[in-house]
Design a protein around this motif. Structure first.
Motif, PDB file in Angstrom:
ATOM      1  N   ALA A 142       0.839  -1.198   0.000  1.00 14.79           N
ATOM      2  CA  ALA A 142       0.000   0.000   0.000  1.00 14.79           C
ATOM      3  C   ALA A 142       0.870   1.241   0.000  1.00 14.79           C
ATOM      4  N   MET A 143       0.338   2.317  -0.551  1.00  8.34           N
ATOM      5  CA  MET A 143       1.019   3.593  -0.424  1.00  8.34           C
ATOM      6  C   MET A 143       0.611   4.188   0.917  1.00  8.34           C
ATOM      7  N   GLY A 144       1.556   4.224   1.836  1.00 10.75           N
ATOM      8  CA  GLY A 144       1.249   4.738   3.163  1.00 10.75           C
ATOM      9  C   GLY A 144       1.296   6.244   3.193  1.00 10.75           C
ATOM     10  N   ILE A 145       0.469   6.824   4.013  1.00  9.66           N
ATOM     11  CA  ILE A 145       0.444   8.269   4.203  1.00  9.66           C
ATOM     12  C   ILE A 145       0.550   8.551   5.686  1.00  9.66           C
ATOM     13  N   ARG A 146       1.434   9.453   6.049  1.00  6.23           N
ATOM     14  CA  ARG A 146       1.551   9.822   7.450  1.00  6.23           C
ATOM     15  C   ARG A 146       0.465  10.837   7.813  1.00  6.23           C
ATOM     16  N   PRO A 147      -0.097  10.707   9.016  1.00  4.39           N
ATOM     17  CA  PRO A 147       0.358   9.871  10.134  1.00  4.39           C
ATOM     18  C   PRO A 147      -0.311   8.512  10.226  1.00  4.39           C
ATOM     19  N   TYR A 148      -1.079   8.109   9.211  1.00  5.85           N
ATOM     20  CA  TYR A 148      -1.816   6.847   9.300  1.00  5.85           C
ATOM     21  C   TYR A 148      -0.922   5.651   9.610  1.00  5.85           C
ATOM     22  N   ILE A 149       0.301   5.665   9.095  1.00 11.64           N
ATOM     23  CA  ILE A 149       1.147   4.476   9.182  1.00 11.64           C
ATOM     24  C   ILE A 149       2.070   4.463  10.393  1.00 11.64           C
ATOM     25  N   ASP A 150       2.181   5.574  11.106  1.00  7.29           N
ATOM     26  CA  ASP A 150       3.196   5.683  12.162  1.00  7.29           C
ATOM     27  C   ASP A 150       3.024   4.634  13.254  1.00  7.29           C
ATOM     28  N   ASP A 151       1.800   4.452  13.734  1.00  2.38           N
ATOM     29  CA  ASP A 151       1.579   3.490  14.816  1.00  2.38           C
ATOM     30  C   ASP A 151       1.816   2.061  14.348  1.00  2.38           C
ATOM     31  N   ASP A 152       1.401   1.745  13.117  1.00  2.00           N
ATOM     32  CA  ASP A 152       1.586   0.389  12.597  1.00  2.00           C
ATOM     33  C   ASP A 152       3.067   0.068  12.399  1.00  2.00           C
ATOM     34  N   ILE A 153       3.839   1.056  11.959  1.00  2.00           N
ATOM     35  CA  ILE A 153       5.280   0.845  11.804  1.00  2.00           C
ATOM     36  C   ILE A 153       5.934   0.661  13.170  1.00  2.00           C
ATOM     37  N   ALA A 154       5.546   1.499  14.129  1.00  2.00           N
ATOM     38  CA  ALA A 154       6.122   1.392  15.470  1.00  2.00           C
ATOM     39  C   ALA A 154       5.804   0.048  16.110  1.00  2.00           C
ATOM     40  N   ALA A 155       4.613  -0.506  15.809  1.00  5.61           N
ATOM     41  CA  ALA A 155       4.201  -1.785  16.387  1.00  5.61           C
ATOM     42  C   ALA A 155       4.692  -2.985  15.591  1.00  5.61           C
ATOM     43  N   GLY A 156       5.296  -2.736  14.427  1.00  5.76           N
ATOM     44  CA  GLY A 156       5.803  -3.828  13.616  1.00  5.76           C
ATOM     45  C   GLY A 156       4.773  -4.488  12.720  1.00  5.76           C
ATOM     46  N   ARG A 157       3.571  -3.906  12.647  1.00  9.41           N
ATOM     47  CA  ARG A 157       2.548  -4.476  11.765  1.00  9.41           C
ATOM     48  C   ARG A 157       2.835  -4.152  10.299  1.00  9.41           C
ATOM     49  N   LEU A 158       3.487  -3.019  10.064  1.00 11.10           N
ATOM     50  CA  LEU A 158       3.865  -2.614   8.724  1.00 11.10           C
ATOM     51  C   LEU A 158       5.341  -2.235   8.722  1.00 11.10           C
ATOM     52  N   VAL A 159       5.937  -2.348   7.544  1.00  6.16           N
ATOM     53  CA  VAL A 159       7.331  -1.964   7.344  1.00  6.16           C
ATOM     54  C   VAL A 159       7.391  -1.011   6.166  1.00  6.16           C
ATOM     55  N   ALA A 160       8.168   0.065   6.300  1.00  5.36           N
ATOM     56  CA  ALA A 160       8.429   0.974   5.177  1.00  5.36           C
ATOM     57  C   ALA A 160       9.795   0.573   4.620  1.00  5.36           C
ATOM     58  N   PRO A 161       9.847  -0.231   3.560  1.00  7.58           N
ATOM     59  CA  PRO A 161      11.115  -0.826   3.123  1.00  7.58           C
ATOM     60  C   PRO A 161      12.039   0.119   2.374  1.00  7.58           C
ATOM     61  N   PHE A 162      11.535   1.271   1.941  1.00 10.30           N
ATOM     62  CA  PHE A 162      12.352   2.182   1.148  1.00 10.30           C
ATOM     63  C   PHE A 162      12.635   3.464   1.923  1.00 10.30           C
ATOM     64  N   ALA A 163      13.752   4.076   1.614  1.00 11.73           N
ATOM     65  CA  ALA A 163      14.179   5.291   2.316  1.00 11.73           C
ATOM     66  C   ALA A 163      13.579   6.557   1.725  1.00 11.73           C
ATOM     67  N   VAL A 164      12.737   6.416   0.756  1.00 13.11           N
ATOM     68  CA  VAL A 164      12.166   7.585   0.087  1.00 13.11           C
ATOM     69  C   VAL A 164      10.827   7.955   0.725  1.00 13.11           C
ATOM     70  N   THR A 165      10.743   9.172   1.225  1.00 16.20           N
ATOM     71  CA  THR A 165       9.503   9.730   1.753  1.00 16.20           C
ATOM     72  C   THR A 165       9.190  10.984   0.956  1.00 16.20           C
ATOM     73  N   VAL A 166       8.031  11.008   0.339  1.00 19.45           N
ATOM     74  CA  VAL A 166       7.691  12.065  -0.614  1.00 19.45           C
ATOM     75  C   VAL A 166       6.513  12.890  -0.099  1.00 19.45           C
ATOM     76  N   PRO A 167       6.608  14.206  -0.081  1.00 18.04           N
ATOM     77  CA  PRO A 167       5.455  15.032   0.314  1.00 18.04           C
ATOM     78  C   PRO A 167       4.277  14.821  -0.641  1.00 18.04           C
ATOM     79  N   LYS A 168       3.104  14.671  -0.088  1.00 22.56           N
ATOM     80  CA  LYS A 168       1.903  14.493  -0.903  1.00 22.56           C
ATOM     81  C   LYS A 168       1.480  15.792  -1.569  1.00 22.56           C
ATOM     82  N   GLY A 169       2.005  16.904  -1.045  1.00 27.41           N
ATOM     83  CA  GLY A 169       1.590  18.198  -1.568  1.00 27.41           C
ATOM     84  C   GLY A 169       0.430  18.779  -0.803  1.00 27.41           C
ATOM     85  N   ALA A 170       0.160  18.239   0.388  1.00 30.16           N
ATOM     86  CA  ALA A 170      -0.920  18.720   1.244  1.00 30.16           C
ATOM     87  C   ALA A 170      -0.531  18.434   2.685  1.00 30.16           C
TER      88      ALA A 170
END
Length: 310
Positions: free
Chosen positions: A235-263
């Protein structure tokens, strides 16, 4: 010379506007909880006060005169505005109730999990969640809203909570296969119906070749993220939706690229609400909490382009 405001009887104005809108004295009487004769009398007194006829009275119906139509067109928004202003003033006396208009995904993935902290700090404050947020117009009975945009909503004040940054996310098992950008081509890429630009935006910023995004489509980010947690795809994650899942280990952000959505995410409210003690408490809490949620620049990186391994 001192100007004196000369106003007609408010009861007469209400009676006329209700009758003009409903098309009869009987219907207006039902709305105002009085008798049709009372409505007729109030309208007649108003006409005498103004010195102009507002209705042409027929045997079985009423029709507005030209003056009546002009009066009705101007009165309805004025009375609507008066009703809204009255509700806001009454709400100022209800110090412990805050109604927040917010999208369902934001409510479930960020706001609700943090409300226990607010409750511990302000146990007397009652927070009511009205889902809708950015997907529906701002409702008059909301104290405030949390919306995604550029911060410009005419008639409202907006304070930024955090940026909406994009990065792909996947369940840990699937994420292990994503050791390079080309690995995405072999995976199911999940889509969000109202954000078709997210994947192309991220791929372009990452310097990746275009990929046909043809995976399952979901109405909300929350649904796509749950599908990713369940291993259905990336999935394309959007912050802050993914922060808790990443911290809990339910999701992983495998790439180092974080791109502003423009909003960004903003707390939006009418200026009059700022004086309400309950809203002031909520505003202070959410700004402090949002500030603690945003990842530091070194972690976010704000990378717009990256060279990938071959």
């Amino acid at each position: 010379m001192v100007w004196v405001r000369r106003l007609p009887s408010l009861n007469g104005v209400k009676a006329f506007e209700a009758a003009a809108r409903a098309g009869s004295f009987a219907a207006a009487a039902e709305e105002l909880h009085v008798t049709p004769a009372a409505v007729s009398r109030l309208v007649r007194l108003l006409e005498l006060r103004l010195g102009v006829g507002l209705f042409a009275r027929h045997a079985n119906r009423l029709t507005l005169t030209a003056a009546g139509e002009a009066y009705r067109v101007g009165l309805t928004p004025l009375l609507d505005g008066l009703a809204r202003l009255t509700e806001q003033v009454v709400a100022m006396g209800q110090r412990n109730v805050v109604t927040v208009g917010v999208g369902p995904t934001f409510a479930i993935r960020w706001l609700i999990p943090r409300l226990a902290d607010l409750q511990s700090r302000a146990p007397e404050l009652e927070v009511r969640i009205a889902t809708g947020g950015a997907m529906v117009p701002f409702e008059e009975d909301w104290t405030c809203g949390i919306r995604l945009g550029n911060g410009a909503w005419p008639g409202f004040e907006a304070v930024k909570l955090f940026d909406a940054d994009l990065t792909p996310v996947a369940a840990p098992t699937l994420a292990r296969r994503l050791d390079r950008r080309d690995a995405l081509r072999a995976e199911t890429l999940l889509r969000v119906a109202h954000a078709p630009e997210d994947w192309p935006r991220w791929l372009a910023a990452a310097g990746a070749r275009p990929i046909r995004i043809a995976g399952p489509e979901f109405a909300y980010y929350g649904q796509a993220l749950q599908a990713a947690i369940d291993g259905l795809g990336v999935a394309m994650g959007i912050r802050p939706y993914i922060d808790d899942d990443i911290a809990a280990g339910r999701l992983v952000a495998p790439f180092a690229v974080t791109v502003p959505k423009g909003a960004g995410w903003y707390l939006v409210h009418r200026a009059a609400r700022a004086a309400e003690p309950g809203f002031a408490a909520f505003r202070g809490w959410i700004l402090e909490t949002a500030n603690g949620t945003v990842a530091p620049p070194a972690e976010k990186g704000m990378i717009t382009r990256m060279v990938w391994p071959a």
